[in-house]
Every structure is written in C-alpha cells, then in structure tokens.
Design an enzyme around this catalytic site. Sequence first.
Site, PDB file in Angstrom:
ATOM      1  N   GLU A 174       9.895  -3.628   3.501  1.00  0.00           N
ATOM      2  CA  GLU A 174       9.550  -2.200   3.460  1.00  0.00           C
ATOM      3  C   GLU A 174      10.609  -1.354   2.761  1.00  0.00           C
ATOM      4  O   GLU A 174      10.304  -0.320   2.181  1.00  0.00           O
ATOM      5  CB  GLU A 174       9.301  -1.666   4.873  1.00  0.00           C
ATOM      6  CG  GLU A 174       7.995  -2.156   5.505  1.00  0.00           C
ATOM      7  CD  GLU A 174       8.153  -3.476   6.256  1.00  0.00           C
ATOM      8  OE1 GLU A 174       9.228  -4.110   6.141  1.00  0.00           O
ATOM      9  OE2 GLU A 174       7.201  -3.860   6.955  1.00  0.00           O
ATOM     10  N   PHE A 231       4.003  -2.684  21.901  1.00  0.00           N
ATOM     11  CA  PHE A 231       4.402  -3.624  20.860  1.00  0.00           C
ATOM     12  C   PHE A 231       4.531  -2.895  19.522  1.00  0.00           C
ATOM     13  O   PHE A 231       3.647  -2.154  19.124  1.00  0.00           O
ATOM     14  CB  PHE A 231       3.369  -4.755  20.752  1.00  0.00           C
ATOM     15  CG  PHE A 231       3.666  -5.715  19.632  1.00  0.00           C
ATOM     16  CD1 PHE A 231       4.818  -6.502  19.669  1.00  0.00           C
ATOM     17  CD2 PHE A 231       2.828  -5.816  18.535  1.00  0.00           C
ATOM     18  CE1 PHE A 231       5.108  -7.368  18.624  1.00  0.00           C
ATOM     19  CE2 PHE A 231       3.108  -6.686  17.499  1.00  0.00           C
ATOM     20  CZ  PHE A 231       4.254  -7.458  17.541  1.00  0.00           C
ATOM     21  N   GLN A 232       5.623  -3.127  18.858  1.00  0.00           N
ATOM     22  CA  GLN A 232       5.942  -2.491  17.567  1.00  0.00           C
ATOM     23  C   GLN A 232       5.913  -0.969  17.642  1.00  0.00           C
ATOM     24  O   GLN A 232       5.530  -0.305  16.686  1.00  0.00           O
ATOM     25  CB  GLN A 232       5.029  -3.016  16.449  1.00  0.00           C
ATOM     26  CG  GLN A 232       5.299  -4.481  16.125  1.00  0.00           C
ATOM     27  CD  GLN A 232       4.697  -4.948  14.820  1.00  0.00           C
ATOM     28  OE1 GLN A 232       3.672  -4.474  14.395  1.00  0.00           O
ATOM     29  NE2 GLN A 232       5.359  -5.914  14.182  1.00  0.00           N
ATOM     30  N   LYS A 247      -2.740   4.509  15.368  1.00  0.00           N
ATOM     31  CA  LYS A 247      -3.839   3.648  14.951  1.00  0.00           C
ATOM     32  C   LYS A 247      -5.216   4.209  15.340  1.00  0.00           C
ATOM     33  O   LYS A 247      -6.163   4.134  14.560  1.00  0.00           O
ATOM     34  CB  LYS A 247      -3.659   2.251  15.567  1.00  0.00           C
ATOM     35  CG  LYS A 247      -4.661   1.245  15.022  1.00  0.00           C
ATOM     36  CD  LYS A 247      -4.348  -0.172  15.458  1.00  0.00           C
ATOM     37  CE  LYS A 247      -5.307  -1.152  14.785  1.00  0.00           C
ATOM     38  NZ  LYS A 247      -5.003  -2.550  15.166  1.00  0.00           N
ATOM     39  N   MET A 286      33.842  -3.023  -6.357  1.00  0.00           N
ATOM     40  CA  MET A 286      34.399  -1.721  -6.013  1.00  0.00           C
ATOM     41  C   MET A 286      35.262  -1.823  -4.753  1.00  0.00           C
ATOM     42  O   MET A 286      36.306  -1.190  -4.641  1.00  0.00           O
ATOM     43  CB  MET A 286      33.277  -0.697  -5.827  1.00  0.00           C
ATOM     44  CG  MET A 286      33.760   0.738  -5.761  1.00  0.00           C
ATOM     45  SD  MET A 286      34.721   1.204  -7.221  1.00  0.00           S
ATOM     46  CE  MET A 286      33.480   1.976  -8.254  1.00  0.00           C
TER      47      MET A 286
END
Lengths: 564, 164
Positions: A50, A112-113, A162, A477
């Site tokens: 993502e 969940f999630q 949802k 760096m």
Amino acid sequence: MELTGAEIFTRCLKDEGVEYLFGYPGGAVLHIYDALYQQKDVKHILVRHEQAATHAADGYARSTGKPGVVLVTSGPGATNAVTGIATAYMDSIPMVVFTGQVPTSLIGNDAFQEVDSVGITRPCVKHNFLVKDVNDLAVTIKKAFYIATTGRPGPVVVDIPKDITAQKAKYAYPKKVTMRSYNPVIKGHPGQVKRALKMILGAKRPIMYTGGGVILDNASKSLTDLVKMIGCPVTNTLMGLGAYPATDKQFVGMLGMHGTYEANMSMHHCDVLIAIGARFDDRVTGNIEKFCPSAKIIHIDIDPASISKNVKVDIPIVGGVSNVLKEMLKQLKETGEKPGKKSQSDWWKQIEEWRAMDCMKYDRDSVKIKPQNVVETLYKVTKGDAFVTSDVGQHQMWAAQYYKFDKPRRWINSGGLGTMGFGMPAAMGVQFAHPDKTVACITGEGSIQMNIQELSTLKQYGLPIKIINLNNGVLGMVRQWQEFFYEGRYAMSYMESLPDFVKLAESYGHVGFHIDKPEDVEGALKEAMKIKDRAVFLNFITDAEENVYPMIPAGAGLNEMILI
Amino acid sequence: MRHIISILMENEAGALSRVAGLFSARGYNIESLAVAPTDDPSLSRMTLVTSGTDEIIEQITKQLNKLVDVVKLFDMTEGEHIEREMMLVKVNTQSKNDREEVKRLADIFRGRIIDVTKDTYTIELTESCERLNAFLESLGNVSILEVVRSGVIGIIQGDKALTV
C-alpha cells in the site's frame, strides 16, 4: 434509481475525471472492488504494497498537477499507506486516499483489521472524513477532491465503512461544493504587490528564492517572465527545481545544505529577498540566526501559516503564486519602470566571481565510477528531457545538482519527509501519466530495497522505467555524516548481503545491466533508452568514498559552506 | 502572555481532537479548554486559554484557521472582553470555625453553597480565573477535598459579536 455505496464510489471517481486508481484489495473494500470490476472508466493499478500505491499516486500527481487517487483496505492497508500520505502532506501534493473500514456496527470493537484510520492520519492530512451515511458519500468525495486540490494542496483521507458500500442511495454528484469553513485566499492584495514591487525596483542586490509552490500553482512561465524583467538572480529549492530553466544564465542553482556556492552566497549577501512559494525550511536557511543578515524579505505564499513561521517577513503577500506573479507583471508593465541593467552590474560581477569557484567540480578522471558522472551522462543521453524520480540520500542530492531541469514537474522527489523507497513507485505513477516519455528513477542500493517488491508491478504493466542504481554498498548520506561528525564510526551504514540486482531484475523479466567501469556508463545508458517494453535495472558500482559537496554543516550560516 | 482564543467550529465528530492534536503536535500550551454547541446546533464554540510570545500566538491562530473545521476565531485578549469560569469546591467543615469561615468567604466572593453534609460544604463560584484562584488561596487552612473547574469562557464586551 438507487445505487450501492460501492457503485456510487466508482461513479464519483468517473465524474471527477479520475483516470487511475492505485490500490490493493482487502476485506473491507471487497464491495468496491466488485463494483470496479464491473466498470471500465477508472483503471485500477494493482501495486504490491500500500505504501507504493500512495507514492505512485503521488508521482502521478506531481507530474500532471492532477490529484493522485488511492484505494486501500482497513487496518494494515491504511497503516501501510500512512508513510505515503505523510510524504504527500509534507510536499503539499494533491491526493485523495480512500481507506476501507470495518462496518459501522463494529467500529470501536477491536474488530478484525480495524484501526482508527481517521485518528492515525489526522496529523498528516490536510483533512479527513469518516463516512457514516451512504447519503453523504458522494458529497464527501466531492469535498475531498475540492480540499485536496485547492488552496495549499494536500492529501485528504476518506474512510468508508464496509456496510456503507453495500447500502443504497440515490446518486447525484455535486458539480460544486462550498464550505463556510474553507475559503482559501487565491488573489494577492494589490496594495501589497505594489509595495513589494517598489522594494524590488529599489534593490541593489535582489534575489528570487522559489520553491515547490511555483510548480504546484503552474506559475513557471510567470516566474520566468518576472525574473527576466527584473534581471536578478534566481535560486530554486530542492522542491522548486524546474520552475525556472536550470540552463539559463540567471539561474544560480539550488540553494541550501547542498546547494551551490553562488546560490548560498547570493542569498547571504542580498539586500532584498523575494521568496515565492517556499517555506524557509531548515535545510534551506541553515542557522536561522545567521540567515540573510542584510535583507528585506518579501514572501508570497498561499498559506498564511507559512509566512513569518521561521523567518520574520517585511512584506507578506498571501495568495496563489500564479495570481500574485501575474498581478506583479501587470503592475510592472503599467508603471513601465524597469531596474536598469547598471543598477545590478556590481551584484552580477560578484555573483560571477562566486560562480567561478566551480563548486560542483569533481574528479572526472577517476578509475571508479563517480555518481555525479552517471547523473551528468543521464542528462546528456536523455537530452535533459526525462522525468526523473529519486529516493533519498546522496544520490538524491547528486540528481538535484547534476541533472539540469529546464521544465517544471520533471523532478520528482520526497523533499519534506525524505522518504526512502519513494522513487520506484513514484516513477510508476509518472509513467502511467506519460506513457511515451522517458522515466528514470535515480536511486541507491539502500533506498531501492525499501520498495523493491514493485519490480513485480513494473512487470505486470510492462512499465519501461530506467532504474539508475548508484550502488556504493553503503548508506551514503549516513556514512557521510558519520565520516564528518562521528569520527568515522560507521555504525550500520554498511549494506551487507546485497542481492545480485541484475539477476533479481531478470527474474522479473526485466533487463539488468551491471556497470563498473566509467567508460561503460554512457553506452549502458544509451542501450537502456532503446528498451521500450520493459524495465531496465542499471546497477552502477560507484565510488563509496564520494561525498556530496558543497555542504553547509549543521549550525552554520549560508556563507559558511564546506567546498571540496 | 496569556491569551483567550474563541473558536467557532463545525459541530462534527473529531473537530475537538483536531484542535487538541494540533496543539500537541506543534508543542503549544493549552491551559484550559471549554467546548459546547451554540444556539446554532451545527456550530460548536470552543474557548481555549494558551500562552506564548506574540510570534507563537500568531502561529497558533494561523494554524487554527487552517483547520478545515474552523469557521472563525477571535483572540479575546486583543480587546475588551468578559471572562468567566465556573468552579465547584468541596471542603471539609467538621469544625464550627471552618464552617463559619467558609460561609463568610463564599459570601464575600459571591459564591453559593450548593450542597451541605455533616462534614462538608460544596461551594459554587462563577468568576474570572484570577478571582477563583484568589478564593482558593483565601481558604487558607480549610481542608479542600475536591476542586472542579469548567475552563474559561469569554465574550467580547460591547455590541460586537463573534458569529458566522
């Protein structure tokens, strides 16, 4: 006719003119994916993580000026996207990120999630929404695009539970939204513009210091016209490169920590500083106490909160850069006044002396590949016309220093947040937006591994991105700072166990080149440019001892640069 | 310097946390914060008390204005204004002496005793923040069991008003 929330979502994107949606499916967004499957207007690009979806959308936005659009699922989908959202926030990039959410009945139940996406993203978005009623969905999406793209742009998150995507409502996409609490000031105050012009015309040692705001507001043409009329030097920030043609004589290069000697010295000694769409970042100002000691400062910015935040300003002008510059040009033409060439002749003489120091010189006869040489050769081979993305570190500075950007929106990097792993996914977004253009990602062996999984996305969509890996085997760096400020104690800056990048690229069906001799650099780059149907991974083995110069050490002023 | 900033904002879930989050993210002080809906139910009015140099206060007002939910704000300290805070104090009044002293002080400060038990008095006082502090100080040796303060609210003096 009533549509489901998921159908409303896809219709909104279509009506908003969204071309590409970068995303990754999951439980909470399954209804939306089902609706996407049944339409052809919005093209969904499947990434492998993502974070890459947000960077790809970001690259798309930076290279086109249109908002980047992202769809991820709830929980880890949303948290993975946070780095990309914060990256866009720091650089004021217009983006709309849709996150799935657990059904409204489960919110707050540790489902969940489930994660509080609105809460987690709050400090790194321009605004965010949780949609609680399907009847509000369309207008919320309209508001999200409106907020993301107007005023000082930025990312907006819309969290959609949802159940909302399954419920039905009448669909109507509003043509316009107005919000009583959100009215960005676009037009600069003409009186302030007049005062600023008077100050500029009276200046003996003026300089324009311009940032990403000029690019975001498509004001390059106006800026160039104004600089030509005033006859003064102009310097760009890291975010502002390309706003003014880098090959023009009045351009003195990038300023700041790794800017040119002439840019930083001109800043330090100027009597009038005209800051345009820039925000006086600490990497630009150096020690704020020593910043531009004899300058009167004019600051043009669309965000009032940017003005007098770090540096006290004498003439603030709040407004869109493009509008203000046009007003300035208009007033300048009306008065017919022009600063005489003579008035700045001493100033230019001084600047040419600084320029003659040739601060960007490096060893061109080295037997090892110099990273600067790779960038210079890329510039030559692409005739300066490529879109160049970068990751973060030494290679980013070399890319900024040695690729001369003559056009805006060609240089795409994470300047504010400094996000390693930005380059390759951003290049994907750029390539989708500009399928016929050359897109090069200048990176290092550290950064590229932060989103290396996207090699798979390149394969899926046949994106012919040129990955220019400046592989010095160290986190350059970090190593440079350890050399300068930690007496050479190289803690964890050495990259052990690197993969064989050529084989890795080949395993995805891409082309891999291994280049370890300076004389092979140009040939390899030319060869790479001929390949148009898949990605090319050019693994340049570069000199690990090379450092980025010049440099302003922490705590020093702009006139206290370390040259080679 | 101490500033009282009044904010009219959209009465929406999360609006309060945007303000609180801004203050913690940017390291600004909040001394007190009071918020409730106004006569227009779509608008909340928040009053917050903060302190800082002129530069910091300027940044605070600019950053607050930048929040999309903020409709309007006003720094009360810029002009004549009236400030009020409500306080409830529960004190131990087991001794007769303390009971008389507390009653007397409540009268002087124009407070009201709103609850009485065998051993305690609860006083309600609505005053400026400063006067409330003065009252607590004047209680001296009286044992305080509990102090509840509402946070400061303020309004512009005269016919000017902070409305949309």
